[in-house]
Design a protein around this motif. Structure first.
Motif, PDB file in Angstrom:
ATOM      1  N   PRO A  71       0.827  -1.203   0.000  1.00  0.00           N
ATOM      2  CA  PRO A  71       0.000   0.000   0.000  1.00  0.00           C
ATOM      3  C   PRO A  71       0.864   1.258   0.000  1.00  0.00           C
ATOM      4  O   PRO A  71       2.076   1.179   0.206  1.00  0.00           O
ATOM      5  CB  PRO A  71      -0.776  -0.138   1.304  1.00  0.00           C
ATOM      6  N   ILE A  72       0.228   2.397  -0.198  1.00  0.00           N
ATOM      7  CA  ILE A  72       0.967   3.660  -0.153  1.00  0.00           C
ATOM      8  C   ILE A  72       1.509   3.904   1.246  1.00  0.00           C
ATOM      9  O   ILE A  72       2.639   4.337   1.425  1.00  0.00           O
ATOM     10  CB  ILE A  72       0.042   4.818  -0.593  1.00  0.00           C
ATOM     11  N   SER A  73       0.707   3.641   2.249  1.00  0.00           N
ATOM     12  CA  SER A  73       1.100   3.784   3.654  1.00  0.00           C
ATOM     13  C   SER A  73       0.152   2.950   4.501  1.00  0.00           C
ATOM     14  O   SER A  73      -0.931   2.563   4.043  1.00  0.00           O
ATOM     15  CB  SER A  73       1.042   5.253   4.090  1.00  0.00           C
ATOM     16  N   LEU A  74       0.531   2.700   5.730  1.00  0.00           N
ATOM     17  CA  LEU A  74      -0.349   2.007   6.664  1.00  0.00           C
ATOM     18  C   LEU A  74      -1.258   2.973   7.409  1.00  0.00           C
ATOM     19  O   LEU A  74      -2.179   2.552   8.106  1.00  0.00           O
ATOM     20  CB  LEU A  74       0.486   1.198   7.665  1.00  0.00           C
ATOM     21  N   ASP A  75      -1.020   4.267   7.263  1.00  0.00           N
ATOM     22  CA  ASP A  75      -1.800   5.308   7.938  1.00  0.00           C
ATOM     23  C   ASP A  75      -2.594   6.082   6.894  1.00  0.00           C
ATOM     24  O   ASP A  75      -2.015   6.601   5.916  1.00  0.00           O
ATOM     25  CB  ASP A  75      -0.858   6.249   8.699  1.00  0.00           C
ATOM     26  N   TRP A  76      -3.916   6.186   7.071  1.00  0.00           N
ATOM     27  CA  TRP A  76      -4.742   6.776   6.028  1.00  0.00           C
ATOM     28  C   TRP A  76      -4.423   8.247   5.774  1.00  0.00           C
ATOM     29  O   TRP A  76      -4.389   8.693   4.606  1.00  0.00           O
ATOM     30  CB  TRP A  76      -6.225   6.633   6.339  1.00  0.00           C
ATOM     31  N   LEU A  77      -4.205   9.039   6.803  1.00  0.00           N
ATOM     32  CA  LEU A  77      -3.881  10.448   6.581  1.00  0.00           C
ATOM     33  C   LEU A  77      -2.604  10.595   5.767  1.00  0.00           C
ATOM     34  O   LEU A  77      -2.481  11.499   4.927  1.00  0.00           O
ATOM     35  CB  LEU A  77      -3.759  11.182   7.922  1.00  0.00           C
ATOM     36  N   THR A  78      -1.666   9.676   5.983  1.00  0.00           N
ATOM     37  CA  THR A  78      -0.437   9.691   5.197  1.00  0.00           C
ATOM     38  C   THR A  78      -0.718   9.286   3.756  1.00  0.00           C
ATOM     39  O   THR A  78      -0.139   9.845   2.815  1.00  0.00           O
ATOM     40  CB  THR A  78       0.611   8.758   5.815  1.00  0.00           C
ATOM     41  N   VAL A  79      -1.599   8.318   3.553  1.00  0.00           N
ATOM     42  CA  VAL A  79      -1.991   7.930   2.192  1.00  0.00           C
ATOM     43  C   VAL A  79      -2.507   9.148   1.432  1.00  0.00           C
ATOM     44  O   VAL A  79      -2.100   9.417   0.291  1.00  0.00           O
ATOM     45  CB  VAL A  79      -3.069   6.835   2.229  1.00  0.00           C
ATOM     46  N   ALA A  80      -3.419   9.896   2.051  1.00  0.00           N
ATOM     47  CA  ALA A  80      -4.001  11.063   1.395  1.00  0.00           C
ATOM     48  C   ALA A  80      -2.940  12.130   1.122  1.00  0.00           C
ATOM     49  O   ALA A  80      -2.899  12.725   0.030  1.00  0.00           O
ATOM     50  CB  ALA A  80      -5.122  11.631   2.263  1.00  0.00           C
ATOM     51  N   ARG A  81      -2.066  12.349   2.101  1.00  0.00           N
ATOM     52  CA  ARG A  81      -1.034  13.381   1.937  1.00  0.00           C
ATOM     53  C   ARG A  81      -0.048  13.016   0.832  1.00  0.00           C
ATOM     54  O   ARG A  81       0.308  13.862  -0.001  1.00  0.00           O
ATOM     55  CB  ARG A  81      -0.292  13.570   3.270  1.00  0.00           C
ATOM     56  N   ILE A  82       0.390  11.770   0.800  1.00  0.00           N
ATOM     57  CA  ILE A  82       1.358  11.347  -0.205  1.00  0.00           C
ATOM     58  C   ILE A  82       0.734  11.337  -1.594  1.00  0.00           C
ATOM     59  O   ILE A  82       1.357  11.734  -2.592  1.00  0.00           O
ATOM     60  CB  ILE A  82       1.918   9.958   0.143  1.00  0.00           C
ATOM     61  N   THR A  83      -0.527  10.904  -1.692  1.00  0.00           N
ATOM     62  CA  THR A  83      -1.207  10.922  -2.990  1.00  0.00           C
ATOM     63  C   THR A  83      -1.283  12.335  -3.545  1.00  0.00           C
ATOM     64  O   THR A  83      -0.994  12.577  -4.727  1.00  0.00           O
ATOM     65  CB  THR A  83      -2.620  10.325  -2.866  1.00  0.00           C
TER      66      THR A  83
END
Length: 295
Positions: A54-66
């Motif tokens: 996955p992009i990250s294991l933390d959803w807020l990080t997923v959104a930020r990195i995307t």
């Protein structure tokens, strides 16, 4: 020097040293908890990147990195190898062409030969973000539209150590697309069949099947019946060709070829479905993703 580096004529170095070289792109196949930092580093350096999910294991990080990757404009490919499996592509193309008629229901099964090591369970993000995320991606890919609702149940029936680590090993999910198509998926961390990966697409004019791939095509018949070889025993063997195809696609993209079949936004949306399923398991209620639901 590691045996792999020696065989490939490569040099082993830290990520920081590698990123400081003159590069066209990078391939991120490290542990799941390291993906976000490497994706961000690639976007800051303007490097094309292939990254496993996955992009990250933390959803807020997923959104930020995307957001950061999309804002940077770099070429970013996500590692959903099933999109490059010839059987999965054939099913999607046949539905997209209209030959099979309108897709109405889809059923997917993904079951591992046995539970992974507990250290892997803790580091991978769990069954939903690690294993089932491929099925969530296929739900969007083959249906060719977004998922509207997710209803999931999951528990630990196989390995108590997985439950003690805060994860599940048995999962069932029902989803509805925005136009009302039905998607059902079952996932399990143990299968007597070996690596059990099957799909059925029920369409208006046809029903399309993807069955397990046997280790051998030889079928033995006798008075007692028929014997066939067991299915592939691991996902690496089952999707060997798909892994090669996605790497070839990334290399071709770097050299002016077509865009890949999965980008950073596909990773975001597949994980949003995984997070919705986790919420549904916790609450016992379906999750409505319409209106931009966020975990």
């Amino acid at each position: 020097m590691s045996p792999l580096a020696a065989r490939l004529g490569a040099r082993r170095s830290s990520a920081a040293d590698a990123l400081s070289d003159d590069l066209d792109g990078i391939v991120v196949c490290s542990s799941a908890d390291s993906h976000a930092d490497l994706l961000l580093a690639a976007s800051e350096r303007g490097l094309a990147v292939f990254c496993e999910k996955p992009i990250s294991l933390d959803w807020l990080t997923v959104a930020r990195i995307t957001d950061a990757v999309e804002a940077s404009g770099i070429r970013c490919m996500l590692g959903f190898q099933r999109r490059y499996g010839p059987n999965f592509r054939a099913v999607r193309d046949r539905i997209a062409s209209g030959q099979a008629g309108r897709l109405e229901q889809r059923v997917m099964h993904t079951r591992d030969p046995g539970p992974p090591p507990i250290d892997y369970v803790r580091q991978s993000g769990g069954m939903l973000r690690d294993q089932a995320i491929h099925d969530f991606d296929q739900a969007r890919c083959i249906c060719a539209e977004e998922i509207a609702t997710v209803h999931a149940v999951g528990n630990c029936q196989i390995d108590p150590a997985i439950g003690a680590a805060g994860d599940i090993d048995t999962l069932a999910v029902t989803m509805l697309t925005e136009s009302g198509r039905m998607v059902t998926m079952t996932n399990n961390r143990r299968s007597p069949l070996g690596y059990d990966q099957r799909l059925e697409a029920h369409c208006a004019a046809e029903v399309l099947f993807i069955d397990n791939r046997p280790q051998s095509d030889v079928r033995v018949s006798g008075p007692a019946g028929q014997l066939t070889a067991a299915p592939m025993d691991y996902f690496i063997a089952r999707f060997d060709g798909a892994y090669r195809a996605e790497m070839a696609a990334f290399a071709a993209w770097l050299n002016g070829g077509p865009a890949p079949l999965a980008g950073i936004r596909d990773g975001y949306e597949a994980q949003r479905l995984a997070e919705a399923a986790l919420r549904s398991i916790a609450t016992g209620q379906p999750v409505d993703l319409r209106g931009g639901w966020q975990p």
